[in-house]
Scaffold this motif. Structure first.
Motif, PDB file in Angstrom:
ATOM      1  N   LYS A   7      60.103 -21.580  10.189  1.00  0.00           N
ATOM      2  CA  LYS A   7      59.694 -21.124  11.512  1.00  0.00           C
ATOM      3  C   LYS A   7      60.887 -21.037  12.443  1.00  0.00           C
ATOM      4  CE  LYS A   7      56.048 -23.050  13.210  1.00  0.00           C
ATOM      5  NZ  LYS A   7      55.124 -24.064  13.703  1.00  0.00           N
ATOM      6  N   ALA A 276      50.505 -17.493  13.520  1.00  0.00           N
ATOM      7  CA  ALA A 276      50.484 -17.939  14.919  1.00  0.00           C
ATOM      8  C   ALA A 276      51.774 -17.549  15.637  1.00  0.00           C
ATOM      9  CB  ALA A 276      50.272 -19.441  14.980  1.00  0.00           C
ATOM     10  N   ASP A 277      52.907 -17.681  14.952  1.00  0.00           N
ATOM     11  CA  ASP A 277      54.190 -17.331  15.565  1.00  0.00           C
ATOM     12  C   ASP A 277      54.249 -15.855  15.937  1.00  0.00           C
ATOM     13  OD1 ASP A 277      55.180 -19.861  15.466  1.00  0.00           O
ATOM     14  OD2 ASP A 277      56.531 -19.516  13.782  1.00  0.00           O
ATOM     15  N   SER A 278      53.860 -14.992  15.006  1.00  0.00           N
ATOM     16  CA  SER A 278      53.968 -13.559  15.279  1.00  0.00           C
ATOM     17  C   SER A 278      53.057 -13.152  16.427  1.00  0.00           C
ATOM     18  CB  SER A 278      53.649 -12.755  14.024  1.00  0.00           C
ATOM     19  OG  SER A 278      52.322 -12.959  13.600  1.00  0.00           O
ATOM     20  N   LEU A 279      51.879 -13.749  16.502  1.00  0.00           N
ATOM     21  CA  LEU A 279      50.967 -13.427  17.607  1.00  0.00           C
ATOM     22  C   LEU A 279      51.499 -13.958  18.935  1.00  0.00           C
ATOM     23  CD1 LEU A 279      47.524 -14.103  15.877  1.00  0.00           C
ATOM     24  CD2 LEU A 279      48.433 -11.886  16.596  1.00  0.00           C
ATOM     25  N   ARG A 280      52.075 -15.148  18.906  1.00  0.00           N
ATOM     26  CA  ARG A 280      52.620 -15.721  20.136  1.00  0.00           C
ATOM     27  C   ARG A 280      53.769 -14.868  20.661  1.00  0.00           C
ATOM     28  NH1 ARG A 280      53.088 -20.417  18.407  1.00  0.00           N
ATOM     29  NH2 ARG A 280      55.231 -20.303  17.650  1.00  0.00           N
ATOM     30  N   ASN A 281      54.613 -14.377  19.770  1.00  0.00           N
ATOM     31  CA  ASN A 281      55.710 -13.510  20.199  1.00  0.00           C
ATOM     32  C   ASN A 281      55.188 -12.260  20.904  1.00  0.00           C
ATOM     33  OD1 ASN A 281      57.555 -15.268  19.028  1.00  0.00           O
ATOM     34  ND2 ASN A 281      57.617 -14.146  17.089  1.00  0.00           N
ATOM     35  N   ARG A 283      52.287 -11.919  22.462  1.00  0.00           N
ATOM     36  CA  ARG A 283      51.687 -12.267  23.760  1.00  0.00           C
ATOM     37  C   ARG A 283      52.762 -12.431  24.831  1.00  0.00           C
ATOM     38  NH1 ARG A 283      48.121 -15.479  20.520  1.00  0.00           N
ATOM     39  NH2 ARG A 283      49.411 -17.336  20.864  1.00  0.00           N
ATOM     40  N   ARG A 284      53.915 -12.931  24.450  1.00  0.00           N
ATOM     41  CA  ARG A 284      54.998 -13.092  25.423  1.00  0.00           C
ATOM     42  C   ARG A 284      55.569 -11.757  25.855  1.00  0.00           C
ATOM     43  NH1 ARG A 284      57.549 -17.105  22.151  1.00  0.00           N
ATOM     44  NH2 ARG A 284      59.209 -15.567  21.808  1.00  0.00           N
TER      45      ARG A 284
END
Length: 778
Positions: A7, A276-281, A283-284
């Motif tokens: 990650k 989760a990481d790709s979605l969070r990126n 959203r930012r």
């Protein structure tokens, strides 16, 4: 391995800018008063800047302090395209140290490909080796599919904004294109005109080693499972690629009007963290415009940490493109750069190579004043347990190593000396980390990474050194990287690294206040280690093994460059250096791009800038077998990132060197380059050097000390010197002869050196005397 290893670290890229390694003050050189008493004359020039309780009697006039000035200068270095690139080494490239994309025509189609690759995406099956089991894995590609037939493009890769912009003209209309990568998000904006429209398709790629282009999978290897797709509640499309060993890669993307935003996450052994990481990126990111604002702020601040200008337009442009490239390929806390950086293509080398590639990749960051780009130091610090596990079990109590190639966690066993193994690669990589220490004087880096890891790397050698009948210590057979003969004993590659390692450990123990029980052994090795094997042609490969066939690597010459153990300041070594380099280059056929960049740096050490630039230009000569490509990338059967980056270091070696405790200003500038400007060029000892050369002569030198280290300068000035501190007082100096001057410069202070009357202290781009076409396909 923990679930976090695949990650990204939680710190955003933009927060890393300027996180220079902390300096440590060391007692300044006492020196003796030897400077002109010029305070009164200096004070007559104006109030200057505040220094301490008074006013600075001199100050630089830096013309590169505004965004407009930088935009104007870097615009002249941009890559341009008026033809559609058809190959990866022709097209634009984007990156943020993790996510990377190259842009060129989809082969055989009326489409434009945006590759989607990520530096952390790899397999996790070490039993199949670095070429298959722990190799970088492909992610996929986006294609832009116009309605009409593409007839023309007009693209610019802006270095200042790190953004691709331009138009695509088709038989149906136009597409206005913008693209960038920031914080692990690829953002593309396309506005259609006429009868055109923008259609995007994401094509996942099979999670299979890029090495499949050159060989079949090893016995027992099974393919990774197929990918799956899904759509989230907010309409985000996802491609989920599970791995046989556990973990997954997740690619998430969404359309929003004219914008397309895409992000990639990778995790191991977790099966959900990547998603989760790709979605969070995403959203930012929110939108192209919002991401672009953060993106350009980062890059604008990034560039302004140093400045260099010289009169060869094409090489100057190349030089700045390499800074853009390395910042697109590496970041603090990120993985060590693989041979292709974050831009994966079909290649025999889908991993990290430790016998030259890694080392050459990072040298340029120091002079450019960007210690925050050193992901190599991070990798070695974080993976010390793996480095220990890489050596045979019998030696793990006190040793460490790494094999020729590995994954991003340095997971590759190293063979035993005596079996023809390539043994010294970890030690050479630690020399890079030592350079990071020397350019920052960060004792934490010395204490926590260099000293413990180098101690183990040298210990591995010590297990195999044996006394011979001559009373000297000898090393059994080891491989000199890339030289195709039966591995000899006493290989010069390893002897040079052993000498450097023992010297560095002794010096480091003293600096750290460590009473190491192994110090007497290191001293004994330095006293008794067999001399470098040499013959009438210079340095040999090893004992009884002359340099007798063309060799692309300079593994047998490391003591000359970059270790400088045998150097031009030793008059007795000059003949040996000269005939060794001449012999290396005289046997042709196997030379590659880095053979020429290495020779250029070696000649720069000798002060011969004209020969240095002659060799460097061979890398750019399209008639050579492996020249620099249209977009400044390089290929030998696949993308190889290190050679262009090392070419920038060759330029640095012409402009400023700082080995052996001496800073050398303009030591090997080609005679055709009458004017050169350096500003805040970082050197060993944690100094920032500013210097201006005009009409073939150095006008002035300004040096700022970040750590209070002793300062010895080969200044190249003639006549009576003025040496002033930033408060106008004469600096305490001592003339060491032969153009060397020691200067007492406390931490945080600056000194100005010039001869004759005070010159204009201007920092500005120099006039171009050698015009050249833009990189790309202009």
């Amino acid at each position: 391995m923990t679930s976090q290893q695949g990650k990204r670290p939680p710190v955003a890229r933009r927060a890393l800018l300027g996180t220079a390694l902390s300096g440590a003050a060391v007692a300044a050189l006492p020196g003796t008063a030897h400077a002109e008493q010029a305070v009164a004359a200096a004070g007559a020039e104006g109030p200057g800047e505040a220094v301490g309780g008074g006013r600075r009697p001199w100050k630089l006039r830096d013309t590169m302090t505004t965004d407009a000035a930088w935009d104007r200068f870097l615009r002249g270095q941009d890559l341009r395209w008026t033809r559609l690139p058809t190959l990866w080494y022709e097209g634009p490239f984007l990156g943020d140290g993790l996510l990377g994309s190259m842009v060129y025509q989809e082969p055989g189609a009326n489409q434009i490909r945006f590759t989607v690759q990520h530096g952390r995406v790899q397999d996790h099956r070490p039993e199949f080796g670095s070429g298959w089991g722990t190799c970088r894995l492909p992610v996929g590609r986006l294609t832009l599919e116009p309605v009409g037939t593409i007839t023309a493009v007009d693209w610019r890769l802006s270095l200042w904004n790190a953004e691709l912009t331009g138009t695509v003209t088709t038989t149906a209309g136009t597409l206005d294109l913008s693209a960038l990568i920031h914080d692990e998000v690829l953002a593309v904006r396309v506005k259609a005109g006429g009868g055109e429209r923008a259609t995007w398709t994401f094509h996942p790629e099979e999670a299979l080693s890029p090495r499949r282009v050159s060989e079949a999978p090893p016995s027992g290897y099974t393919a990774n499972p197929p990918w799956t797709t899904r759509t989230t509640a907010d309409g985000t499309e996802q491609v989920l690629q599970p791995l046989t060993a556990g973990g997954q890669t997740a690619t998430s993307y969404r359309r929003a009007g004219n914008d397309l935003l895409l992000s990639v996450g990778h995790s191991f052994p977790s099966d959900t963290a990547a998603e989760a990481d790709s979605l969070r990126n995403l959203r930012r990111a929110t939108s192209y415009s919002a991401l672009r604002r953060r993106h350009t702020r980062w890059w604008h601040a990034f560039y302004q940490k140093s400045f260099v200008s010289f009169p060869d337009q094409r090489l100057q442009s190349f030089h700045w493109i390499q800074l853009y490239k390395v910042a697109s390929a590496s970041r603090a806390g990120g993985p060590v750069m693989a041979t292709s950086g974050p831009w994966l293509e079909p290649t025999p080398w889908p991993a990290v190579w430790w016998n030259l590639n890694v080392q050459l990749e990072y040298w340029l960051i120091h002079g450019f004043n960007h210690p925050e780009l050193d992901s190599l130091a991070t990798t070695l610090r974080q993976n010390q347990e793996q480095l220990i596990a890489n050596v045979p079990a019998a030696y793990r109590a006190d040793s460490a190593g790494v094999g020729r190639s590995s994954d991003m966690f340095a997971n590759r066993t190293v063979g035993r000396p005596g079996t023809g193994a390539e043994t010294g690669d970890l030690t050479w990589a630690l020399h890079n980390v030592w350079l990071s220490y020397r350019h920052s004087m960060d004792k934490a880096l010395l204490r926590d990474t260099i000293y413990p890891v180098l101690r183990r790397a040298i210990n591995y050698y010590l297990h195999f050194l044996t006394p011979g009948s001559d009373g000297k210590l000898h090393l059994p057979s080891t491989l000199s990287p890339e030289y195709p003969v039966v591995p000899p004993q006493d290989t010069n590659y390893d002897l040079a690294l052993i000498r450097w390692g023992c010297q560095t450990l002794i010096e480091s123990a003293e600096l750290l206040g460590i009473d190491d029980e192994l110090t007497p052994r290191w001293q004994e090795v330095l006293a008794k280690l067999t001399p470098y094997p040499v013959d009438d042609n210079g340095f040999m490969i090893g004992a009884d093994t002359p340099y007798a066939q063309s060799h692309r690597h300079y593994s047998h010459l490391l003591m000359v460059y970059p270790l400088y153990l045998v150097n031009w300041d030793q008059p007795g070594s000059r003949e040996l250096i000269t005939k060794s380099v001449v012999r290396w280059q005289a046997l042709t056929g196997a030379h590659r791009g880095y053979s020429y960049t290495g020779a250029a740096s070696m000649y720069a050490m000798t002060g011969d800038g004209d020969t240095a630039i002659t060799y460097l230009r061979k890398f750019f000569d399209p008639t050579t077998r492996y020249p620099c490509r249209a977009n400044t990338h390089y290929t030998e059967a696949g993308p190889v990132i290190e050679t262009p980056l090392s070419a920038s270091q060759s330029l640095h070696d012409m402009f400023c060197q700082s080995w052996g405790g001496v800073i050398r200003v303009f030591p090997a500038v080609p005679s055709a380059w009458a004017d050169v400007t350096l500003h805040d060029f970082r050197t060993q000892g944690a100094f920032l050097v500013t210097a201006v050369r005009k009409k073939g002569a150095t006008r002035f030198i300004r040096i700022r000390s970040l750590a209070g280290e002793p300062l010895t300068l080969r200044h190249g000035l003639s006549g009576r010197l003025t040496v002033l501190l930033d408060d106008g007082s004469p600096a305490r100096t001592h003339d060491l002869g032969d153009g060397l001057l020691s200067i007492d410069l406390p931490r945080g202070r600056e000194v100005l050196i010039h001869s004759g009357s005070r010159p204009d202290l201007d920092i500005a781009p120099v006039a171009v005397s050698e015009p050249g076409t833009a990189w790309g396909l202009p």
